[in-house]
Scaffold this motif. Sequence first.
Motif, short mmCIF file in Angstrom:
data_model
loop_
_atom_site.label_atom_id
_atom_site.label_comp_id
_atom_site.label_asym_id
_atom_site.label_seq_id
_atom_site.Cartn_x
_atom_site.Cartn_y
_atom_site.Cartn_z
N ILE A 1 0.86 -1.18 0.00
CA ILE A 1 0.00 0.00 0.00
C ILE A 1 0.90 1.22 0.00
O ILE A 1 1.83 1.32 0.79
CB ILE A 1 -0.95 0.02 1.21
CG1 ILE A 1 -1.89 -1.20 1.16
CG2 ILE A 1 -1.75 1.32 1.25
CD1 ILE A 1 -2.84 -1.31 2.34
N TYR A 2 0.63 2.14 -0.90
CA TYR A 2 1.45 3.34 -1.02
C TYR A 2 0.59 4.58 -0.91
O TYR A 2 -0.60 4.55 -1.18
CB TYR A 2 2.21 3.34 -2.35
CG TYR A 2 1.31 3.37 -3.56
CD1 TYR A 2 0.95 4.58 -4.16
CD2 TYR A 2 0.82 2.20 -4.12
CE1 TYR A 2 0.12 4.61 -5.26
CE2 TYR A 2 -0.01 2.22 -5.23
CZ TYR A 2 -0.36 3.43 -5.79
OH TYR A 2 -1.18 3.46 -6.88
N SER A 3 1.22 5.66 -0.49
CA SER A 3 0.49 6.93 -0.41
C SER A 3 0.75 7.74 -1.67
O SER A 3 1.76 7.55 -2.35
CB SER A 3 0.93 7.72 0.82
OG SER A 3 2.24 8.19 0.67
N ASP A 4 -0.16 8.65 -1.97
CA ASP A 4 0.02 9.52 -3.13
C ASP A 4 1.30 10.33 -3.04
O ASP A 4 1.85 10.74 -4.05
CB ASP A 4 -1.16 10.49 -3.26
CG ASP A 4 -2.29 9.89 -4.08
OD1 ASP A 4 -2.06 8.87 -4.76
OD2 ASP A 4 -3.39 10.45 -4.03
N SER A 5 1.80 10.54 -1.83
CA SER A 5 2.99 11.37 -1.67
C SER A 5 4.21 10.76 -2.33
O SER A 5 5.17 11.47 -2.60
CB SER A 5 3.28 11.63 -0.20
OG SER A 5 3.58 10.42 0.46
N ILE A 6 4.20 9.45 -2.63
CA ILE A 6 5.38 8.88 -3.27
C ILE A 6 5.50 9.29 -4.72
O ILE A 6 6.56 9.23 -5.30
CB ILE A 6 5.46 7.35 -3.15
CG1 ILE A 6 4.35 6.67 -3.92
CG2 ILE A 6 5.51 6.92 -1.72
CD1 ILE A 6 4.57 5.21 -4.14
N ASN B 1 -3.23 1.91 -3.98
CA ASN B 1 -3.13 3.27 -3.49
C ASN B 1 -3.93 3.39 -2.19
O ASN B 1 -5.09 2.98 -2.13
CB ASN B 1 -3.68 4.24 -4.54
CG ASN B 1 -3.46 5.70 -4.19
OD1 ASN B 1 -3.48 6.09 -3.03
ND2 ASN B 1 -3.26 6.50 -5.21
N ALA B 2 -3.31 3.95 -1.17
CA ALA B 2 -3.97 4.08 0.14
C ALA B 2 -5.27 4.87 0.04
O ALA B 2 -6.20 4.66 0.82
CB ALA B 2 -3.02 4.73 1.14
N MET B 3 -5.34 5.78 -0.91
CA MET B 3 -6.56 6.59 -1.07
C MET B 3 -7.76 5.73 -1.48
O MET B 3 -8.89 6.16 -1.33
CB MET B 3 -6.33 7.69 -2.11
CG MET B 3 -5.22 8.66 -1.73
SD MET B 3 -5.53 9.54 -0.20
CE MET B 3 -6.81 10.66 -0.73
N ASP B 4 -7.51 4.52 -1.97
CA ASP B 4 -8.58 3.63 -2.41
C ASP B 4 -9.10 2.73 -1.28
O ASP B 4 -9.98 1.91 -1.50
CB ASP B 4 -8.11 2.75 -3.57
CG ASP B 4 -7.79 3.56 -4.81
OD1 ASP B 4 -8.35 4.66 -4.97
OD2 ASP B 4 -6.97 3.09 -5.62
N ILE B 5 -8.56 2.90 -0.07
CA ILE B 5 -8.97 2.06 1.06
C ILE B 5 -9.58 2.96 2.14
O ILE B 5 -8.89 3.79 2.72
CB ILE B 5 -7.77 1.28 1.62
CG1 ILE B 5 -7.16 0.40 0.53
CG2 ILE B 5 -8.21 0.42 2.82
CD1 ILE B 5 -5.89 -0.29 0.94
N GLU B 6 -10.87 2.80 2.36
CA GLU B 6 -11.61 3.68 3.27
C GLU B 6 -11.05 3.74 4.67
O GLU B 6 -10.98 4.80 5.27
CB GLU B 6 -13.07 3.24 3.35
CG GLU B 6 -13.94 3.92 2.35
CD GLU B 6 -15.40 3.51 2.55
OE1 GLU B 6 -15.85 3.42 3.70
OE2 GLU B 6 -16.06 3.30 1.53
N GLU B 7 -10.66 2.58 5.23
CA GLU B 7 -10.27 2.58 6.64
C GLU B 7 -8.89 3.16 6.92
O GLU B 7 -8.49 3.29 8.06
CB GLU B 7 -10.40 1.19 7.27
CG GLU B 7 -9.50 0.14 6.67
CD GLU B 7 -10.19 -0.70 5.61
OE1 GLU B 7 -9.69 -1.80 5.35
OE2 GLU B 7 -11.20 -0.28 5.04
N ILE B 8 -8.14 3.51 5.88
CA ILE B 8 -6.84 4.14 6.10
C ILE B 8 -7.03 5.65 6.14
O ILE B 8 -7.51 6.26 5.20
CB ILE B 8 -5.83 3.75 5.00
CG1 ILE B 8 -5.54 2.25 5.05
CG2 ILE B 8 -4.54 4.55 5.16
CD1 ILE B 8 -4.54 1.79 4.03
N ASN B 9 -6.65 6.23 7.27
CA ASN B 9 -6.75 7.69 7.38
C ASN B 9 -5.42 8.30 7.85
O ASN B 9 -5.33 9.48 8.08
CB ASN B 9 -7.88 8.10 8.33
CG ASN B 9 -7.74 7.49 9.70
OD1 ASN B 9 -6.70 6.95 10.05
ND2 ASN B 9 -8.80 7.55 10.47
N LYS B 10 -4.41 7.46 7.96
CA LYS B 10 -3.07 7.91 8.32
C LYS B 10 -2.12 7.30 7.29
O LYS B 10 -2.15 6.09 7.08
CB LYS B 10 -2.74 7.44 9.74
CG LYS B 10 -1.50 8.02 10.30
CD LYS B 10 -1.33 7.59 11.75
CE LYS B 10 0.00 8.07 12.27
NZ LYS B 10 0.34 7.45 13.55
#
Length: 135
Positions: free
Chosen positions: A11-16, A53-62
């Motif tokens: 899982i990656y964040s958009d910041s990468i 992408n972490a943005m595609d997973i609802e339960e990730i907020n950090k």
Amino acid sequence: MRNTIDAIVLIYSDSIKYGNHEKEDDLNYKEVWWHQNFLYGMEEEGVPIRCINAMDIEEINKYDALTMARNASSYSAFEIGVGVDAEKIIVRHRVQNEDEYLFEVGIRDDDKQIRIQGQNTARIIKKLPLFLDND
């Protein structure tokens, strides 16, 4: 219980995408190609990986690497998860304590070291000895 994925989950964040830069033109080689070396290392070992992408997973907020690795390990049928933020790659097993992980590598580290950690991530699944960097 959530459905599992028959792969190591990364899982990656958009910041990468852009790291600490405001636009793509400011990127340097190390910030763009870290993932190629890590994924090539895994591919060499023949273990499937699924990137999300972490943005595609609802339960990730950090969106720090450890939180994403923790979530990724819960999605993976292999119970190994990889989290990637703008600074580092963290690999962890699902049964580890909340703040523990197997290893960490910086996305600006040496290409060889990043590739070795990709291989080691896959070798954990295959129950093979891990590679050590003896340079």
